[in-house]
Motif scaffolding. Structure first.
Motif, mmCIF file in Angstrom:
data_model
loop_
_atom_site.group_PDB
_atom_site.id
_atom_site.type_symbol
_atom_site.label_atom_id
_atom_site.label_comp_id
_atom_site.label_asym_id
_atom_site.label_seq_id
_atom_site.Cartn_x
_atom_site.Cartn_y
_atom_site.Cartn_z
ATOM 1 N N ALA A 124 0.812 -1.216 0.000
ATOM 2 C CA ALA A 124 0.000 0.000 0.000
ATOM 3 C C ALA A 124 0.843 1.262 0.000
ATOM 4 O O ALA A 124 0.354 2.349 -0.316
ATOM 5 N N GLY A 125 2.124 1.128 0.353
ATOM 6 C CA GLY A 125 3.009 2.279 0.366
ATOM 7 C C GLY A 125 3.284 2.763 1.771
ATOM 8 O O GLY A 125 2.376 2.908 2.574
ATOM 9 N N ALA A 126 4.559 3.007 2.061
ATOM 10 C CA ALA A 126 4.954 3.373 3.415
ATOM 11 C C ALA A 126 4.729 4.852 3.713
ATOM 12 O O ALA A 126 4.624 5.255 4.860
ATOM 13 N N GLU A 127 4.676 5.705 2.667
ATOM 14 C CA GLU A 127 4.592 7.149 2.875
ATOM 15 C C GLU A 127 3.141 7.598 2.999
ATOM 16 O O GLU A 127 2.362 7.492 2.058
ATOM 17 N N VAL A 128 2.788 8.088 4.162
ATOM 18 C CA VAL A 128 1.455 8.656 4.387
ATOM 19 C C VAL A 128 1.645 10.066 4.909
ATOM 20 O O VAL A 128 2.322 10.277 5.913
ATOM 21 N N THR A 129 1.083 11.026 4.213
ATOM 22 C CA THR A 129 1.216 12.416 4.634
ATOM 23 C C THR A 129 -0.118 12.936 5.158
ATOM 24 O O THR A 129 -1.182 12.583 4.640
ATOM 25 N N ILE A 130 -0.036 13.764 6.172
ATOM 26 C CA ILE A 130 -1.220 14.372 6.782
ATOM 27 C C ILE A 130 -1.133 15.883 6.581
ATOM 28 O O ILE A 130 -0.155 16.516 6.991
ATOM 29 N N THR A 131 -2.144 16.455 5.945
ATOM 30 C CA THR A 131 -2.146 17.891 5.690
ATOM 31 C C THR A 131 -2.708 18.643 6.894
ATOM 32 O O THR A 131 -3.444 18.071 7.710
ATOM 33 N N PRO A 132 -2.382 19.925 7.025
ATOM 34 C CA PRO A 132 -2.967 20.722 8.121
ATOM 35 C C PRO A 132 -4.490 20.735 8.073
ATOM 36 O O PRO A 132 -5.147 20.740 9.120
ATOM 37 N N GLU A 133 -5.063 20.733 6.857
ATOM 38 C CA GLU A 133 -6.527 20.729 6.727
ATOM 39 C C GLU A 133 -7.122 19.436 7.279
ATOM 40 O O GLU A 133 -8.159 19.453 7.965
ATOM 41 N N GLU A 134 -6.475 18.312 6.980
ATOM 42 C CA GLU A 134 -6.960 17.027 7.490
ATOM 43 C C GLU A 134 -6.853 16.978 9.010
ATOM 44 O O GLU A 134 -7.744 16.442 9.690
ATOM 45 N N LEU A 135 -5.786 17.525 9.545
ATOM 46 C CA LEU A 135 -5.603 17.538 10.999
ATOM 47 C C LEU A 135 -6.679 18.398 11.662
ATOM 48 O O LEU A 135 -7.243 18.011 12.690
ATOM 49 N N GLN A 136 -6.993 19.538 11.065
ATOM 50 C CA GLN A 136 -8.013 20.420 11.624
ATOM 51 C C GLN A 136 -9.383 19.757 11.573
ATOM 52 O O GLN A 136 -10.163 19.839 12.528
ATOM 53 N N GLU A 187 -1.649 12.678 18.962
ATOM 54 C CA GLU A 187 -2.663 11.623 18.969
ATOM 55 C C GLU A 187 -3.457 11.608 17.656
ATOM 56 O O GLU A 187 -3.696 10.549 17.058
ATOM 57 N N LEU A 188 -3.852 12.805 17.191
ATOM 58 C CA LEU A 188 -4.619 12.885 15.954
ATOM 59 C C LEU A 188 -3.793 12.471 14.748
ATOM 60 O O LEU A 188 -4.298 11.796 13.842
ATOM 61 N N THR A 189 -2.523 12.849 14.727
ATOM 62 C CA THR A 189 -1.651 12.479 13.612
ATOM 63 C C THR A 189 -1.505 10.969 13.518
ATOM 64 O O THR A 189 -1.624 10.384 12.435
ATOM 65 N N THR A 190 -1.277 10.326 14.652
ATOM 66 C CA THR A 190 -1.165 8.864 14.671
ATOM 67 C C THR A 190 -2.452 8.213 14.189
ATOM 68 O O THR A 190 -2.440 7.259 13.404
ATOM 69 N N GLU A 226 -5.703 5.515 9.849
ATOM 70 C CA GLU A 226 -6.897 5.511 9.008
ATOM 71 C C GLU A 226 -6.532 5.479 7.532
ATOM 72 O O GLU A 226 -7.112 4.719 6.745
ATOM 73 N N LYS A 227 -5.559 6.299 7.134
ATOM 74 C CA LYS A 227 -5.142 6.334 5.733
ATOM 75 C C LYS A 227 -4.475 5.028 5.313
ATOM 76 O O LYS A 227 -4.666 4.552 4.190
ATOM 77 N N ALA A 230 -7.042 -1.619 2.099
ATOM 78 C CA ALA A 230 -8.293 -2.128 1.546
ATOM 79 C C ALA A 230 -8.309 -2.010 0.029
ATOM 80 O O ALA A 230 -8.748 -2.927 -0.679
ATOM 81 N N ASN A 231 -7.801 -0.889 -0.491
ATOM 82 C CA ASN A 231 -7.774 -0.693 -1.943
ATOM 83 C C ASN A 231 -6.812 -1.659 -2.622
ATOM 84 O O ASN A 231 -7.111 -2.204 -3.684
ATOM 85 N N VAL A 232 -5.642 -1.873 -1.994
ATOM 86 C CA VAL A 232 -4.665 -2.798 -2.569
ATOM 87 C C VAL A 232 -5.223 -4.214 -2.591
ATOM 88 O O VAL A 232 -5.117 -4.923 -3.601
#
Length: 225
Positions: A28-40, A157-160, A165-166, A172-174
């Motif tokens: 599925a890929g090891a790199e998962v990025t979280i944007t400030p908008e997603e965190l908010q 906590e939210l970032t983790t 979730e991502k 699931a998609n893979v």
């Protein structure tokens, strides 16, 4: 515990559950990025104020739903009794229509939008539940108190949580893609069948069961490092 409850040894659990899940995470890929908008958004969803509400769930018949709404509007103080009489949801019906407080950024945006638009004591028009032939009537009972107001207190906590979730969504998609391209070989009849039809019929299968199924196709797994 796993051995006593599920009849699986530690070796089986490693082979049939842990290893396939790790392999799928790698695919599925090891790199998962979280944007400030997603965190908010996650902060507003999990820690922001929510609407305390009663709801009447109505299935299918729009004319009947409109008639019930007219009764509710004429007798707003009887909302709980009318919910017990008419609501199609057995859990909230038994509680006079009381539901879990409605958060922002939920999976029912139409319901959420209308709930946050209402003032305390107000009753909504008919609201269509997204993507279904179901309607709801909402009565607002005010907002919950926002206990955490500073996002920095829960940022880690939210970032983790968002990374997990991502990652699960990517897994699931893979797995869905792998399963749709798989071929079933029947060694008794000598026939081979494309697995896309099987995949369409099992899209909601629990992830752990999916991972266990994937382990049965283990010859491809050693290529994942």
């Amino acid at each position: 515990m796993i051995q006593s409850e599920r009849g699986m040894s530690a070796e089986q659990y490693h082979r049939d559950v842990i290893w396939p899940m790790l392999a799928l995470k790698k695919l599925a890929g090891a790199e998962v990025t979280i944007t400030p908008e997603e965190l908010q958004q996650a902060f507003e969803r999990d820690f922001g104020p929510r609407v305390k509400a009663r709801m009447i769930f109505l299935d299918g018949n729009l004319r009947q739903a409109t008639s019930i709404l007219e009764q509710v509007k004429a007798n707003p103080d009887d909302f709980g009794r009318l919910a017990e009489q008419y609501s199609a949801d057995p859990n909230s019906r038994a509680l006079g229509g009381v539901v879990q407080p409605i958060p922002r950024h939920s999976d029912m945006p139409n319901v959420e939008r209308e709930a946050f638009h209402l003032r305390e004591g107000e009753i909504s028009p008919l609201v269509q539940v997204d993507g279904s032939n179901r309607w709801v009537i909402i009565k607002s009972e005010g907002l919950t108190e926002q206990v955490v107001t500073d996002i920095s207190r829960v940022r880690e906590e939210l970032t983790t949580q968002l990374i997990e979730e991502k990652t699960q969504a990517a897994i699931a998609n893979v797995f869905k893609d792998i399963r749709s391209r798989a071929v079933i070989h029947n060694h008794l009849t000598g026939e081979s069948t494309a697995n896309s039809q099987f995949a369409r019929g099992h899209e909601d299968q629990p992830q752990q069961a999916a991972a266990t199924t994937a382990s049965s196709r283990a010859p491809a797994a050693p290529a994942v490092r």
